[in-house]
Design a protein around this motif. Structure first.
Motif, PDB file in Angstrom:
ATOM      1  N   CYS A 666       1.362 -11.824   3.817  1.00  0.00           N
ATOM      2  CA  CYS A 666       0.969 -11.341   2.489  1.00  0.00           C
ATOM      3  C   CYS A 666       0.650  -9.849   2.521  1.00  0.00           C
ATOM      4  O   CYS A 666       1.024  -9.095   1.612  1.00  0.00           O
ATOM      5  CB  CYS A 666      -0.231 -12.135   1.982  1.00  0.00           C
ATOM      6  SG  CYS A 666       0.135 -13.856   1.568  1.00  0.00           S
ATOM      7  N   LEU A 667      -0.029  -9.393   3.577  1.00  0.00           N
ATOM      8  CA  LEU A 667      -0.301  -7.965   3.715  1.00  0.00           C
ATOM      9  C   LEU A 667       0.987  -7.176   3.896  1.00  0.00           C
ATOM     10  O   LEU A 667       1.136  -6.074   3.356  1.00  0.00           O
ATOM     11  CB  LEU A 667      -1.240  -7.735   4.897  1.00  0.00           C
ATOM     12  CG  LEU A 667      -2.703  -8.151   4.706  1.00  0.00           C
ATOM     13  CD1 LEU A 667      -3.479  -7.966   6.002  1.00  0.00           C
ATOM     14  CD2 LEU A 667      -3.350  -7.345   3.584  1.00  0.00           C
ATOM     15  N   GLN A 668       1.922  -7.732   4.637  1.00  0.00           N
ATOM     16  CA  GLN A 668       3.207  -7.064   4.804  1.00  0.00           C
ATOM     17  C   GLN A 668       3.929  -6.920   3.468  1.00  0.00           C
ATOM     18  O   GLN A 668       4.533  -5.873   3.197  1.00  0.00           O
ATOM     19  CB  GLN A 668       4.077  -7.852   5.782  1.00  0.00           C
ATOM     20  CG  GLN A 668       3.676  -7.712   7.234  1.00  0.00           C
ATOM     21  CD  GLN A 668       4.624  -8.469   8.144  1.00  0.00           C
ATOM     22  OE1 GLN A 668       5.687  -7.985   8.493  1.00  0.00           O
ATOM     23  NE2 GLN A 668       4.237  -9.679   8.515  1.00  0.00           N
ATOM     24  N   SER A 669       3.876  -7.956   2.648  1.00  0.00           N
ATOM     25  CA  SER A 669       4.535  -7.885   1.340  1.00  0.00           C
ATOM     26  C   SER A 669       3.927  -6.777   0.486  1.00  0.00           C
ATOM     27  O   SER A 669       4.649  -6.005  -0.154  1.00  0.00           O
ATOM     28  CB  SER A 669       4.416  -9.233   0.619  1.00  0.00           C
ATOM     29  OG  SER A 669       5.065 -10.250   1.338  1.00  0.00           O
ATOM     30  N   ARG A 670       2.608  -6.688   0.490  1.00  0.00           N
ATOM     31  CA  ARG A 670       1.944  -5.653  -0.308  1.00  0.00           C
ATOM     32  C   ARG A 670       2.276  -4.259   0.202  1.00  0.00           C
ATOM     33  O   ARG A 670       2.610  -3.364  -0.583  1.00  0.00           O
ATOM     34  CB  ARG A 670       0.434  -5.887  -0.261  1.00  0.00           C
ATOM     35  CG  ARG A 670      -0.351  -5.003  -1.213  1.00  0.00           C
ATOM     36  CD  ARG A 670       0.022  -5.284  -2.648  1.00  0.00           C
ATOM     37  NE  ARG A 670      -0.800  -4.542  -3.583  1.00  0.00           N
ATOM     38  CZ  ARG A 670      -0.619  -4.530  -4.891  1.00  0.00           C
ATOM     39  NH1 ARG A 670       0.366  -5.246  -5.421  1.00  0.00           N
ATOM     40  NH2 ARG A 670      -1.408  -3.841  -5.683  1.00  0.00           N
ATOM     41  N   LEU A 671       2.198  -4.068   1.508  1.00  0.00           N
ATOM     42  CA  LEU A 671       2.509  -2.762   2.082  1.00  0.00           C
ATOM     43  C   LEU A 671       3.985  -2.401   1.885  1.00  0.00           C
ATOM     44  O   LEU A 671       4.316  -1.238   1.658  1.00  0.00           O
ATOM     45  CB  LEU A 671       2.165  -2.758   3.568  1.00  0.00           C
ATOM     46  CG  LEU A 671       0.674  -2.727   3.915  1.00  0.00           C
ATOM     47  CD1 LEU A 671       0.475  -2.903   5.405  1.00  0.00           C
ATOM     48  CD2 LEU A 671       0.047  -1.412   3.454  1.00  0.00           C
ATOM     49  N   MET A 672       4.858  -3.394   1.957  1.00  0.00           N
ATOM     50  CA  MET A 672       6.274  -3.109   1.770  1.00  0.00           C
ATOM     51  C   MET A 672       6.563  -2.701   0.329  1.00  0.00           C
ATOM     52  O   MET A 672       7.417  -1.840   0.082  1.00  0.00           O
ATOM     53  CB  MET A 672       7.100  -4.338   2.151  1.00  0.00           C
ATOM     54  CG  MET A 672       8.595  -4.071   2.235  1.00  0.00           C
ATOM     55  SD  MET A 672       9.046  -2.674   3.289  1.00  0.00           S
ATOM     56  CE  MET A 672       8.392  -3.206   4.855  1.00  0.00           C
ATOM     57  N   ASN A 673       5.858  -3.281  -0.631  1.00  0.00           N
ATOM     58  CA  ASN A 673       6.013  -2.843  -2.019  1.00  0.00           C
ATOM     59  C   ASN A 673       5.627  -1.381  -2.163  1.00  0.00           C
ATOM     60  O   ASN A 673       6.309  -0.604  -2.852  1.00  0.00           O
ATOM     61  CB  ASN A 673       5.147  -3.704  -2.938  1.00  0.00           C
ATOM     62  CG  ASN A 673       5.619  -5.146  -2.999  1.00  0.00           C
ATOM     63  OD1 ASN A 673       6.769  -5.452  -2.702  1.00  0.00           O
ATOM     64  ND2 ASN A 673       4.733  -6.051  -3.369  1.00  0.00           N
ATOM     65  N   TRP A 674       4.542  -0.970  -1.527  1.00  0.00           N
ATOM     66  CA  TRP A 674       4.128   0.436  -1.569  1.00  0.00           C
ATOM     67  C   TRP A 674       5.126   1.335  -0.830  1.00  0.00           C
ATOM     68  O   TRP A 674       5.410   2.447  -1.273  1.00  0.00           O
ATOM     69  CB  TRP A 674       2.736   0.586  -0.950  1.00  0.00           C
ATOM     70  CG  TRP A 674       1.653  -0.015  -1.764  1.00  0.00           C
ATOM     71  CD1 TRP A 674       1.695  -0.292  -3.102  1.00  0.00           C
ATOM     72  CD2 TRP A 674       0.354  -0.432  -1.324  1.00  0.00           C
ATOM     73  NE1 TRP A 674       0.505  -0.850  -3.522  1.00  0.00           N
ATOM     74  CE2 TRP A 674      -0.335  -0.949  -2.453  1.00  0.00           C
ATOM     75  CE3 TRP A 674      -0.291  -0.427  -0.109  1.00  0.00           C
ATOM     76  CZ2 TRP A 674      -1.629  -1.437  -2.381  1.00  0.00           C
ATOM     77  CZ3 TRP A 674      -1.587  -0.918  -0.027  1.00  0.00           C
ATOM     78  CH2 TRP A 674      -2.245  -1.425  -1.149  1.00  0.00           C
ATOM     79  N   HIS A 675       5.625   0.842   0.291  1.00  0.00           N
ATOM     80  CA  HIS A 675       6.586   1.627   1.071  1.00  0.00           C
ATOM     81  C   HIS A 675       7.855   1.885   0.269  1.00  0.00           C
ATOM     82  O   HIS A 675       8.381   3.014   0.251  1.00  0.00           O
ATOM     83  CB  HIS A 675       6.905   0.883   2.365  1.00  0.00           C
ATOM     84  CG  HIS A 675       7.962   1.536   3.198  1.00  0.00           C
ATOM     85  ND1 HIS A 675       7.791   2.768   3.792  1.00  0.00           N
ATOM     86  CD2 HIS A 675       9.217   1.128   3.531  1.00  0.00           C
ATOM     87  CE1 HIS A 675       8.885   3.092   4.471  1.00  0.00           C
ATOM     88  NE2 HIS A 675       9.755   2.109   4.320  1.00  0.00           N
ATOM     89  N   ILE A 676       8.353   0.859  -0.408  1.00  0.00           N
ATOM     90  CA  ILE A 676       9.567   1.027  -1.219  1.00  0.00           C
ATOM     91  C   ILE A 676       9.293   1.978  -2.383  1.00  0.00           C
ATOM     92  O   ILE A 676      10.137   2.820  -2.723  1.00  0.00           O
ATOM     93  CB  ILE A 676      10.050  -0.346  -1.719  1.00  0.00           C
ATOM     94  CG1 ILE A 676      10.502  -1.201  -0.530  1.00  0.00           C
ATOM     95  CG2 ILE A 676      11.181  -0.196  -2.725  1.00  0.00           C
ATOM     96  CD1 ILE A 676      10.830  -2.624  -0.907  1.00  0.00           C
ATOM     97  N   ALA A 677       8.119   1.852  -2.999  1.00  0.00           N
ATOM     98  CA  ALA A 677       7.771   2.768  -4.090  1.00  0.00           C
ATOM     99  C   ALA A 677       7.702   4.208  -3.591  1.00  0.00           C
ATOM    100  O   ALA A 677       8.162   5.141  -4.274  1.00  0.00           O
ATOM    101  CB  ALA A 677       6.443   2.351  -4.711  1.00  0.00           C
ATOM    102  N   ASN A 678       7.151   4.424  -2.405  1.00  0.00           N
ATOM    103  CA  ASN A 678       7.094   5.781  -1.853  1.00  0.00           C
ATOM    104  C   ASN A 678       8.488   6.328  -1.561  1.00  0.00           C
ATOM    105  O   ASN A 678       8.729   7.530  -1.690  1.00  0.00           O
ATOM    106  CB  ASN A 678       6.261   5.792  -0.571  1.00  0.00           C
ATOM    107  CG  ASN A 678       4.785   5.619  -0.843  1.00  0.00           C
ATOM    108  OD1 ASN A 678       4.306   5.915  -1.936  1.00  0.00           O
ATOM    109  ND2 ASN A 678       4.051   5.119   0.133  1.00  0.00           N
ATOM    110  N   LEU A 679       9.408   5.444  -1.149  1.00  0.00           N
ATOM    111  CA  LEU A 679      10.776   5.890  -0.870  1.00  0.00           C
ATOM    112  C   LEU A 679      11.528   6.235  -2.153  1.00  0.00           C
ATOM    113  O   LEU A 679      12.261   7.226  -2.213  1.00  0.00           O
ATOM    114  CB  LEU A 679      11.538   4.807  -0.100  1.00  0.00           C
ATOM    115  CG  LEU A 679      11.157   4.585   1.364  1.00  0.00           C
ATOM    116  CD1 LEU A 679      11.915   3.391   1.933  1.00  0.00           C
ATOM    117  CD2 LEU A 679      11.445   5.834   2.193  1.00  0.00           C
ATOM    118  N   GLU A 680      11.359   5.414  -3.181  1.00  0.00           N
ATOM    119  CA  GLU A 680      12.147   5.588  -4.400  1.00  0.00           C
ATOM    120  C   GLU A 680      11.529   6.586  -5.372  1.00  0.00           C
ATOM    121  O   GLU A 680      12.256   7.234  -6.127  1.00  0.00           O
ATOM    122  CB  GLU A 680      12.324   4.231  -5.094  1.00  0.00           C
ATOM    123  CG  GLU A 680      13.142   3.252  -4.278  1.00  0.00           C
ATOM    124  CD  GLU A 680      13.329   1.922  -4.976  1.00  0.00           C
ATOM    125  OE1 GLU A 680      14.267   1.192  -4.617  1.00  0.00           O
ATOM    126  OE2 GLU A 680      12.535   1.607  -5.893  1.00  0.00           O
TER     127      GLU A 680
END
Length: 697
Positions: A666-680
């Protein structure tokens, strides 16, 4: 008195029974007769037994006792210290008896290992000092490995590439092309000429799925009736629709893969979509004779029709161009005379394909040369896409509201100076109730007179839609009956030209409440996966993802190690439901972190996030196996004594590993959402509530 004086009593491994007695020895005295007194009891004794043996016949002490002195009394066999016996062990018999402590014992199952009868997982933990020290050492090791992984990622990918912005659509000249500037200018000139001959864009209906493939309506739209032959156009549409239809086995493979592992099914669908687009483009470019076009030059050169699609392969369209020999001064019409102009969104609002306004060269040139300044148009597209990526399928009524607010507060006030207004709209509903969303672009009232004057100068026949026209009244009332949300739109634009009617339904805050939403079986997955606003701190987020990625792999391996201590059957269940779903997130995450380019990295990160959420099913299977194991051990520990608790002697701690994996994912999912937002989205001003700050950035 009966005394057995054994000559040689064997001990140790040489021990064997020195005598076997069948019956009984009675040492009771006889009864007296008459005045006689009864005799007393006699004695029965034997030679003092060596250590480990007791009794008259020097038998072995019972299991669980020892005897370290010489003698025959049974009380000399003392109980072994209970604190020296592990919880999963039992005392074993030794030939010749136990002569000293610790008493020999054995584990209750082969899955536990001497000397402490620990599982393989517990052996690993207690080798490093116990659960707390092991956990601390594991965290330190994960942190150090994550630092090494982040350093390797920066070296492999490059720091500049990690912090570069995803290129925005709509840039006219890409100065990074590896060829001469003169050739770049030639390409740009050809793009401008292509846009000048553009007549109309016809969108495919359907989301390009196996059950709802792309298809075109058979009737040509009003905008191209003057450049196509209707009969030949119907044949062209028929051939296009046949090619766009998928084979039955493609959908069957997708259905099977969806049940087994959804990420593989999604990759399969994207591959078939890509092949379908290539087949359509090849057909139009090389196989079709362009017989539906009236232009002789277009038919001879196989030009005038082009098929393209958005990068997500969900929205496709056909562009129609003039051939150059039509000798029509009124074609193509200027952009403002094509208003209201429908521009559909790519994507479907899902996590893997969010809504986006894809701007290709033709649309970009049309808008920037005839309607709006290029910098303002590019900024509008960037801001709109930033808002659209937050829209979630299944929650459209809620997530479309910020888009409407942004259009009214940021976009339209600034675009009013260019004489245009933009609304959110819903377009052509298919037979399967699939709706497409997009923009409806039209001129403001101040710009209508200019458009009419320009059309008269070009000799275009205009027929204003006047209220006094009876036919128009009937048509408007019919449209309002079918599409009540268009009435307000038509009343504001009653002076537009007839060819400019649109099938779109304008969406506002009131109409959004009536919007029907459909949810598929994958909707629960996207409760964990949804696009968010960027939070910055890209390096820190990347480091945390690396730590959790390595932690996830460590916990998966530890879970398998513990499941193996219970049953190999449980290992196979967790591994195969879903197949390999619990193992593949790690390589998918490494592939996403070490990929080049923000756009490619964002796409692979979404695929990794999908694998990560899918693996929650495997974690659930592990949880169920642990629960069944715990209940079975509690109720039938005598029947299956080899079923033991997971972490320690306390059988209530079996849930620690599954719950730990659940929290980690669940923490990975949340961090990955932020990571993708930072990339895009690297420009955080795109989400600014201040419209002045938005347009000044």
């Amino acid at each position: 008195r009966v005394h057995f004086h054994w000559a040689d009593i064997p001990t140790g491994d040489l021990y064997q029974h020195i005598a076997t007695i069948h019956g009984s020895i009675i040492n009771r005295g006889g009864l007296g007769k008459g005045q006689g007194i009864a005799g007393g009891n006699g004695t029965l004794s034997g030679k003092a037994c060596p250590r480990g043996l007791h009794g008259v016949f020097c038998k072995e002490c019972p299991s669980g006792t020892y005897k370290n002195v010489t003698g025959s009394d049974e009380s000399l066999c003392q109980w072994c210290p209970i604190q020296e016996l592990p919880a999963r062990a039992y005392y074993t018999k030794v030939r010749g008896g136990v002569t000293e402590t610790p008493c020999p014992y054995d584990c209750i199952s082969d899955r536990y290992h001497m000397p402490h009868c620990y599982t393989a997982f517990e052996e690993l933990i207690y080798t490093f000092g116990g659960p707390w020290l092991f956990g601390l050492l594991l965290l330190v090791l994960l942190f150090l490995l994550a630092l090494v992984l982040s350093a390797a990622r920066m070296r492999f990918v490059g720091v500049d590439e990690l912090h570069c912005t995803v290129p925005q659509h709509g840039s006219q000249i890409v100065h990074s092309f590896p060829f001469l500037e003169s050739l770049n200018e030639v390409l740009e000139t050809s793009r401008v000429e292509e846009s000048e001959s553009h007549v109309h864009r016809m969108y495919f209906m359907g989301p390009n799925t196996f059950s709802q493939p792309w298809h075109l309506p058979h009737s040509p739209p009003e905008q191209i009736k003057e450049i196509v032959c209707e009969g030949a156009f119907n044949r062209f549409v028929y051939e296009i629709n046949v090619i766009a239809t998928y084979q039955w086995w493609e959908g069957s493979v997708y259905s099977i893969l969806s049940l087994l592992t959804y990420p593989v099914a999604w990759s399969w669908q994207q591959w078939r979509r890509r092949l379908k687009l290539q087949r359509l483009r090849e057909f139009v470019r090389s196989e079709y004779d362009h017989a539906c076009l009236r232009s002789c030059r277009s038919r001879a050169l196989y030009e005038g029709i082009k098929v393209a699609a958005t990068p997500d392969l969900i929205l496709a369209y056909v562009d129609f161009f003039l051939g150059g020999d039509e000798k029509r001064s009124d074609l193509p019409r200027p952009l403002r005379q094509r208003f209201p102009l429908a521009i559909l969104f790519g994507g479907d609002g899902s996590y893997m394909a969010p809504f986006s306004l894809h701007i290709d060269n033709i649309l970009d040139n049309l808008m920037t040369q005839q309607a709006i300044r290029p910098t303002a148009w590019n900024r509008f597209v960037a801001g709109l896409n930033a808002q659209l990526r937050l829209v979630r399928r299944g929650c459209l009524r809620k997530t479309f509201q910020p888009v409407l607010w942004w259009l009214e507060s940021h976009a339209n006030p600034a675009l009013q100076s260019f004489g245009i207004h933009i609304d959110l709209a819903l377009f052509q509903t298919t037979s399967c109730d699939y709706c497409q969303y997009g923009l409806l672009v039209y001129a403001t009232e101040e710009n209508i007179e200019h458009a009419l004057t320009e059309s008269r100068d070009r000799g275009l026949e205009t027929q204003p839609l006047r209220r006094s026209n009876n036919d128009h009244k009937v048509e408007t009332m019919a449209n309002c009956t079918k599409e009540p949300l268009l009435c307000n739109y038509q009343s504001r634009n009653e002076y537009f030209l007839k060819p400019k009617r649109s099938s779109g339904v304008i969406l506002d805050f009131n109409s959004l409440k009536k919007l029907e939403e459909r949810r598929d079986m994958c909707f629960p997955l996207f409760l964990f996966l949804h696009n968010t606003k960027p939070i910055g701190h890209q390096d820190l987020v990347g480091l945390l993802i690396s730590i959790l990625l390595l932690g996830d792999l460590s916990m998966v391996l530890l879970t398998f190690l513990q499941l193996y201590s219970i049953s190999m059957r449980d290992v196979l269940l967790v591994l195969l439901i879903l197949p390999l779903g619990i193992l593949l997130p790690f390589p998918a995450g490494i592939n996403a972190l070490f990929s080049h380019g923000p756009k490619r990295s964002a796409g692979l990160a979404r695929l990794y996030a999908l694998w990560n959420v899918t693996s929650l099913i495997n974690v659930g299977v592990a949880f169920i196996c642990g629960y069944v194991h715990s209940k079975s051990q509690t109720s039938s520990s005598k029947v299956w004594p080899d079923l033991q608790p997971w972490i320690s002697m306390d059988e209530n701690e079996w849930w620690i590993l599954p719950v730990g994996l659940l929290l980690c994912k669940c923490l990975q999912s949340r961090l990955m959402n932020w990571h993708i937002a930072n990339l895009e989205i690297q420009d955080t001003s795109l989400y600014s509530d201040n419209s002045d700050l938005f347009w000044q950035s």
